[in-house]
Design a protein around this motif. Structure first.
Motif, short mmCIF file in Angstrom:
data_model
loop_
_atom_site.label_atom_id
_atom_site.label_comp_id
_atom_site.label_asym_id
_atom_site.label_seq_id
_atom_site.Cartn_x
_atom_site.Cartn_y
_atom_site.Cartn_z
N TYR A 178 -7.40 -1.26 -0.98
CA TYR A 178 -6.84 0.07 -0.67
C TYR A 178 -6.50 0.28 0.78
CZ TYR A 178 -8.23 1.31 -5.45
OH TYR A 178 -8.25 1.27 -6.99
N PRO A 179 -5.38 1.03 1.06
CA PRO A 179 -4.74 1.73 0.23
C PRO A 179 -3.46 0.76 -0.39
CG PRO A 179 -4.01 2.36 2.38
CD PRO A 179 -4.89 1.35 2.41
N THR A 185 -3.06 -1.50 -2.67
CA THR A 185 -3.09 -1.57 -4.18
C THR A 185 -2.31 -0.38 -4.77
OG1 THR A 185 -4.28 -2.24 -6.21
CG2 THR A 185 -5.22 -0.71 -4.72
N ARG A 186 -2.35 0.90 -4.19
CA ARG A 186 -1.69 1.85 -4.72
C ARG A 186 -0.16 1.85 -4.60
NH1 ARG A 186 -6.32 5.33 -2.80
NH2 ARG A 186 -5.13 5.56 -0.77
N ARG A 211 -13.56 -1.51 -3.86
CA ARG A 211 -13.48 -3.02 -3.89
C ARG A 211 -14.39 -3.44 -3.15
NH1 ARG A 211 -9.98 -2.43 -7.40
NH2 ARG A 211 -7.88 -2.71 -7.34
#
Length: 536
Positions: free
Chosen positions: A201-202, A204-205, A433
């Protein structure tokens, strides 16, 4: 097992494929382009089938390629050419200086010109159904600014389906950090291996759905020096230890659980239950006297050693407990009283076998500099070393390392690796994670779990799982990887049945039961839906 790579690792692997094995870079570029084009062709097929009953012709195909000057831009230009050849109306835009393009990207520009395609310098004003983001790849190391920031804003402002090539432009490939601004993709097609920035993150968003495409770069290209970070998909098996058919409760391990100050019986209950539900043979809870009645009712399988006032008699009894146990877990609901401090000190000094340190025990360890130094010295001595697992969240890790939470979050990978080596332990850095570092530099990044697990008692359940697995003979790193995988998988099952809003720690234990293998008496196999035994 799936490797997760840094930018440097991927560049080295890519370079070895080209230089060591002789694979032309343009061949790899064409394969990458074809993988992306196939993703769009599959989407187009579904779209056209959906539109056919309404009598419409081909729709949703207007495409814009926004390319950079690096090889990522060359990938994008090649994708656009393949779409053009398939009948898609395609426009091309390269905002940067063409003179600074890589040789491969210059070659793609030359190919496009021979097909009669023009490449714009300025961003167009028209509307598009598809935008291919090929501005920056994994080499980005500085904030996106100027004309490139304008290009990112342009892409994000359009009501188009966005495919990012390898990684969304603006996302740091190693950390997932947004470098000033970043493209919000609907799908990211990455090549050979997933990059860390796509799962952290971030980042993966911003990646949307991630497709990992095989373009001919294989593990052989690491030349015997593979990446040090790996993960397991949600569908993969955890490394559970086997269950000997002739085993007894001693075979499957004895756990001493030092937990629960006055009024914190729930932490004891959750941890003790998780220990038993993970397969340990016996558990003895060492807790404050006021918790006895609740525990005897809630976990009748657990033995209890309770204390009121600290005394020599209790210390002797505690030494007997340490002598009996294969694993000692200390911390859940323990508090920071003088009694809690003494329990931790005695666990460090006298517990035989494995040690799992969690929650309040970590905070006490951070405050007791001499005790931390003693534990470190013991772990550095092969003759005194034991199996050790620590489970800090960023706040607890920060207190141990003398750093603030944002520093821990930003430097989670190197700090986890550093402390795992320092303590010769499995170091678990909990979070969205969760990371597990091993003493030899190996690292596991857990992909299971969800926001519903950010609930009271969830960490107590994890401590119990870890203690239960370690009691059955697993080494620290393997137990830690398996434990966080199981913990997150249970959370995912609970959220699927309820919602992420409704997950409780108790629900994690319920779902843990359903993850455990069940023997098929006739075939000695596991039934569907459970995690399979590994044949050790």
């Amino acid at each position: 097992m799936e490797y997760l790579v840094t930018a440097e690792e991927m560049k080295r692997c890519d370079g070895n494929t080209i230089k060591h094995f002789g694979m032309p870079s343009m061949v790899l570029m064409e394969r990458a382009a074809l993988a992306c084009a196939r993703e769009l062709f599959d989407r187009d097929k579904q779209l056209q089938e959906a539109m056919r009953p309404f009598g419409h012709g081909p729709a949703g195909r207007r495409t814009l390629v926004v390319a950079g000057t690096g090889n990522n831009g060359g990938d994008g230009l090649a994708i656009g050419r393949l779409l053009h050849q398939a009948g898609f109306p395609v426009d091309f835009c390269l905002p940067g200086n063409k003179e600074r393009c890589t040789e491969e990207t210059k070659a793609q520009l030359s190919v496009l010109s021979r097909y009669g395609q023009k490449v714009m310098r300025k961003l167009p004003e028209g509307e598009y159904d598809i935008i291919i983001d090929a501005l920056f790849g994994i080499g980005l190391t500085k904030p996106v600014e100027g004309i490139y920031a304008e290009a990112v804003d342009f892409i994000n402002s359009r009501n188009a389906y966005v495919l990012s090539v390898d990684i969304p432009s603006g996302i740091h490939a190693d950390t997932g950090e947004v470098m000033g601004c970043a493209v919000q993709a609907d799908v990211t097609v990455t090549f050979a291996y997933r990059k860390l920035g796509l799962v952290l993150y971030p980042g993966t968003r911003y990646a949307g759905r991630v497709v990992c495409a095989d373009i001919g770069i294989t593990e052989e290209s690491f030349l015997g020096n593979p990446p040090r970070i790996f993960t397991c998909g949600k569908e993969e098996a955890a490394w559970l230890p086997p269950r000997p058919e002739d085993g007894n409760k001693g075979t499957f391990g004895k756990v001493a659980l030092l937990a629960g100050s006055r009024g914190m019986a729930g932490a004891c209950q959750l941890s003790a239950s998780a220990i038993l539900h993970t397969g340990a043979g016996m558990v003895r809870v060492v807790t404050e006297e006021g918790n006895r009645g609740i525990l005897q009712s809630a976990v009748p399988e657990a033995m209890i050693t309770a204390y009121g006032q600290w005394s020599e008699a209790f210390e002797k009894e505690l030494l007997d407990v340490f002598s009996w146990a294969d694993v000692t877990a200390v911390g859940p609901g323990l508090g920071k009283s003088d009694a809690a401090r003494r329990l931790l000190e005695m666990a460090v000094e006298h517990a035989r076998g494995s040690l799992v340190v969690d929650a309040d025990a970590l905070n006490l360890l951070a405050e007791q500099e001499r005790l931390l130094e003693k534990l470190t010295a013991m772990q550095q001595d092969p003759e005194q070393r034991r199996t050790l697992i620590l489970t800090p969240h960023p706040g607890e890790f920060g207190r141990l390392a003398g750093k603030k939470i944002p520093e821990i979050q930003k430097e989670a990978i190197p700090l986890t690796r550093e402390w795992a080596k320092k303590l010769h332990a499995a170091m678990i850095c909990k979070g969205a994670r969760t990371l597990v570092g091993g003493p030899d530099g190996e690292m596991y990044l857990n992909m299971t779990g969800n926001s519903g697990m950010a609930t009271a008692g969830s960490g107590d359940v994890l401590t119990g799982i870890l203690a239960g697995l370690t009691a059955q003979g697993m080494d620290a790193f393997r137990a830690a990887c398996t434990g966080v995988f199981l913990h997150g998988s249970a959370g995912d099952r609970a959220a699927h049945k309820k919602s992420e809003y409704s997950v409780t720690a108790g629900a994690l234990i319920e779902e843990l039961d359903r993850l455990m293998p069940q023997r098929n008496a006739e075939k000695d196999l596991c039934t569907d839906g459970s995690i399979h035994y590994e044949k050790l």
